[in-house]
Design an enzyme around this catalytic site. Structure first.
Site, PDB file in Angstrom:
ATOM      1  N   ASP A   1      10.597  -1.076  16.203  1.00 28.18           N
ATOM      2  CA  ASP A   1      10.278  -0.435  14.916  1.00 28.18           C
ATOM      3  C   ASP A   1       9.154   0.571  15.168  1.00 28.18           C
ATOM      4  OD1 ASP A   1       9.899   0.124  12.236  1.00 28.18           O
ATOM      5  OD2 ASP A   1       8.776  -1.707  11.827  1.00 28.18           O
TER       6      ASP A   1
ATOM      7  N   LYS B   1      11.939  -1.183   2.716  1.00 26.42           N
ATOM      8  CA  LYS B   1      10.795  -1.894   2.143  1.00 26.42           C
ATOM      9  C   LYS B   1      11.161  -2.392   0.747  1.00 26.42           C
ATOM     10  CE  LYS B   1       7.589  -1.284   5.359  1.00 26.42           C
ATOM     11  NZ  LYS B   1       6.898  -2.413   5.993  1.00 26.42           N
TER      12      LYS B   1
ATOM     13  N   ASP C   1       6.070 -11.706  10.245  1.00 28.42           N
ATOM     14  CA  ASP C   1       5.263 -10.556  10.667  1.00 28.42           C
ATOM     15  C   ASP C   1       3.783 -10.868  10.411  1.00 28.42           C
ATOM     16  OD1 ASP C   1       4.083  -8.161  11.261  1.00 28.42           O
ATOM     17  OD2 ASP C   1       5.142  -6.961   9.770  1.00 28.42           O
TER      18      ASP C   1
ATOM     19  N   GLU D   1      11.992  -9.466   6.874  1.00 32.00           N
ATOM     20  CA  GLU D   1      10.623  -9.666   7.372  1.00 32.00           C
ATOM     21  C   GLU D   1       9.718 -10.207   6.281  1.00 32.00           C
ATOM     22  OE1 GLU D   1       8.206  -6.634   9.417  1.00 32.00           O
ATOM     23  OE2 GLU D   1      10.116  -5.717   9.930  1.00 32.00           O
TER      24      GLU D   1
ATOM     25  N   ARG E   1       0.816  -1.214   0.000  1.00 32.63           N
ATOM     26  CA  ARG E   1       0.000   0.000   0.000  1.00 32.63           C
ATOM     27  C   ARG E   1       0.852   1.267   0.000  1.00 32.63           C
ATOM     28  NH1 ARG E   1      -1.672   1.208   6.092  1.00 32.63           N
ATOM     29  NH2 ARG E   1       0.249   0.656   7.114  1.00 32.63           N
TER      30      ARG E   1
ATOM     31  N   THR F   1      12.255   3.715   8.619  1.00 28.70           N
ATOM     32  CA  THR F   1      11.862   2.984   7.411  1.00 28.70           C
ATOM     33  C   THR F   1      12.123   3.781   6.144  1.00 28.70           C
ATOM     34  OG1 THR F   1      10.125   1.897   8.673  1.00 28.70           O
ATOM     35  CG2 THR F   1       9.945   1.802   6.275  1.00 28.70           C
TER      36      THR F   1
ATOM     37  N   ASP G   1      12.042  -5.551   4.629  1.00 32.48           N
ATOM     38  CA  ASP G   1      10.670  -6.016   4.812  1.00 32.48           C
ATOM     39  C   ASP G   1      10.030  -6.191   3.448  1.00 32.48           C
ATOM     40  OD1 ASP G   1       8.143  -6.671   5.595  1.00 32.48           O
ATOM     41  OD2 ASP G   1       7.817  -4.909   6.853  1.00 32.48           O
TER      42      ASP G   1
ATOM     43  N   LYS H   1       2.880  -6.997  16.745  1.00 32.35           N
ATOM     44  CA  LYS H   1       2.221  -5.689  16.656  1.00 32.35           C
ATOM     45  C   LYS H   1       0.897  -5.781  17.414  1.00 32.35           C
ATOM     46  CE  LYS H   1       4.171  -4.564  12.166  1.00 32.35           C
ATOM     47  NZ  LYS H   1       3.977  -4.733  10.720  1.00 32.35           N
TER      48      LYS H   1
ATOM     49  N   SER I   1       4.786  -1.519  14.411  1.00 35.81           N
ATOM     50  CA  SER I   1       3.469  -0.873  14.432  1.00 35.81           C
ATOM     51  C   SER I   1       2.962  -0.711  13.011  1.00 35.81           C
ATOM     52  CB  SER I   1       3.562   0.501  15.093  1.00 35.81           C
ATOM     53  OG  SER I   1       4.155   1.423  14.210  1.00 35.81           O
TER      54      SER I   1
ATOM     55  N   ASP J   1       8.981   4.065  14.242  1.00 37.51           N
ATOM     56  CA  ASP J   1       9.265   5.344  13.582  1.00 37.51           C
ATOM     57  C   ASP J   1       8.009   6.067  13.079  1.00 37.51           C
ATOM     58  OD1 ASP J   1       8.751   3.379  11.735  1.00 37.51           O
ATOM     59  OD2 ASP J   1      10.301   4.001  10.321  1.00 37.51           O
TER      60      ASP J   1
ATOM     61  N   ILE K   1       0.980   2.374  10.538  1.00 39.92           N
ATOM     62  CA  ILE K   1       1.138   3.822  10.540  1.00 39.92           C
ATOM     63  C   ILE K   1       0.194   4.348  11.615  1.00 39.92           C
ATOM     64  CG2 ILE K   1       0.850   5.957   9.231  1.00 39.92           C
ATOM     65  CD1 ILE K   1       3.255   4.333   8.349  1.00 39.92           C
TER      66      ILE K   1
END
Ligand code: MG
Length: 368
Positions: A321, A162, A244, A219, A24, A135, A191, A268, A296, A323, A298
């Site tokens: 993680d 990513k 994850d 990840e 996304r 990230t 990730d 998470k 987490s 940020d 966003i």
């Protein structure tokens, strides 16, 4: 110590730069805040972001689950019998882990306040300070190298990159460009957000190992339900593999741990449905000798403050993680964790350490 009311408050905060993954692109952090008020007037706070590509949860479903299902069940419940409340919360509705997480956070905030302790101390108290990675979103190789260089210059020495979009050779090129630009010092973790097939992942990771790109961990290389594929990648690479999206619950964790389908687990709160289940996942992982990261979605600083309290409290949680709040154009949360670059200091006030008066203004014009 009974619950008087549970309210939902929608918030929206723009990001300073679009956040792009294999799943996304996000330009605004939307969330439902939940405010739980007790008979004595104390309030506990939680947050649920709508991450439908991962959890299936939307703003509408989160609001419905909390207002129509969870709130009527928990009203009148006594915090001194918290296991009863967590049982009710877990069984209130299937899935809907984000809504459950927001309510679980608010209950934990209140438990901390009633005990007079910061939540991380109530849960275990292991660390009072943690360090977050930062990230790098998926873009072309040159832009990703520019971003990585800037974040490293800002003091972030662990970069989470990513990958998993387009051709696998493009992913390798992106990592090569970043490593060349920032040198051998900073850690790089990747990730793929389910973006690779198992054989592709083994090929790509092998290429990165051969090229000496020094990747700390990778990840979720393969799709959520492909535990066979996850195990295949873990068994055929040297670089540690982290589960994850394949691990939401303690049951999911057990499935991965029993087969050693991954070397590490990313917990998470939005996947586990809150701190109550997250503690179980971490305890299982620790039993199997597997370290955890806490990450987490966003989220604004409210959700991250709760996650940080949980993460800081446990010795088996070794990677952080957190940020997301640093990507936001504005901080609408009053109190909570304090960022000093990559360092996150835990607040010393009771519960989540929020400013009750300041938080009380949210929903009355602020953050809308
Ligand atoms: Mg991930």
């Amino acid at each position: 110590m009974r619950i008087l009311s549970i309210e939902t408050i929608p918030v929206a905060v723009p990001l300073t730069k679009p956040f792009k993954t294999a799943l996304r692109t996000v330009t605004t952090a939307y969330a439902i805040y939940v405010k739980v008020t007790c008979e004595d007037g104390r309030t506990g706070w939680g947050e649920a972001p709508p991450t439908h590509v991962i959890t299936g949860d939307s703003l509408g479903s989160i609001t419905y689950a909390i207002e129509e299902v969870i709130a009527p069940l928990l009203k009148g419940q006594d915090l001194r019998n918290r296991e009863e409340m967590f049982c009710l919360l877990k069984r209130s509705i299937v899935r809907n882990t984000s809504a459950k997480a927001a309510v679980d956070m608010a209950i934990h905030d209140l438990l901390g306040q009633f005990s007079g302790m910061p939540l991380y101390q109530l849960l275990g108290g292991y660390r009072s300070e943690i360090e977050t990675d930062f990230t790098v979103s998926v873009n072309d190789a040159a832009e990703m190298a520019d971003d990585a260089e800037r974040y490293f210059a800002d003091g972030f020495n662990v970069l989470k990159v990513k990958v998993g979009i387009g051709e696998i050779t493009d992913d390798i090129e992106r990592i090569r460009a970043i490593r060349e630009r920032i040198g051998s010092g900073p850690k790089i973790r990747l990730d793929a957000n389910q973006g690779w097939k198992p054989q592709e992942a083994v090929f790509a990771i092998g290429q990165m190992e051969d090229a000496g790109l020094d990747i700390e961990l990778i990840e979720q290389p393969v799709p959520t339900d492909d535990i066979d594929g996850l195990q295949y990648v873990t068994n055929h690479t040297i670089t540690p593999i982290m589960a994850d999206e394949s691990v939401f619950s303690a049951k999911d964790a057990l499935r991965v741990l029993e087969r050693r389908a991954a070397d590490l687990i990313n917990i998470k709160l939005m996947k586990s449905g809150g701190i109550h289940e997250a503690l179980k996942i971490n305890a299982l992982a620790e039993t199997y000798g597997v370290e955890c990261m806490v990450g987490s979605m966003i989220e604004t600083k409210l959700g991250i403050t709760a996650a940080a309290h949980f993460a800081a409290s446990q010795p088996n949680i070794t990677r952080f993680d957190f940020d997301a709040p640093l990507m936001l154009a504005e901080d609408i949360v009053v109190g909570g964790i304090v960022y000093a670059g990559k360092v996150i200091r835990m607040p010393e006030g009771p519960g989540l350490g929020l400013d009750q008066a300041g938080m009380g203004l949210i929903g009355k014009g602020a953050g809308q």
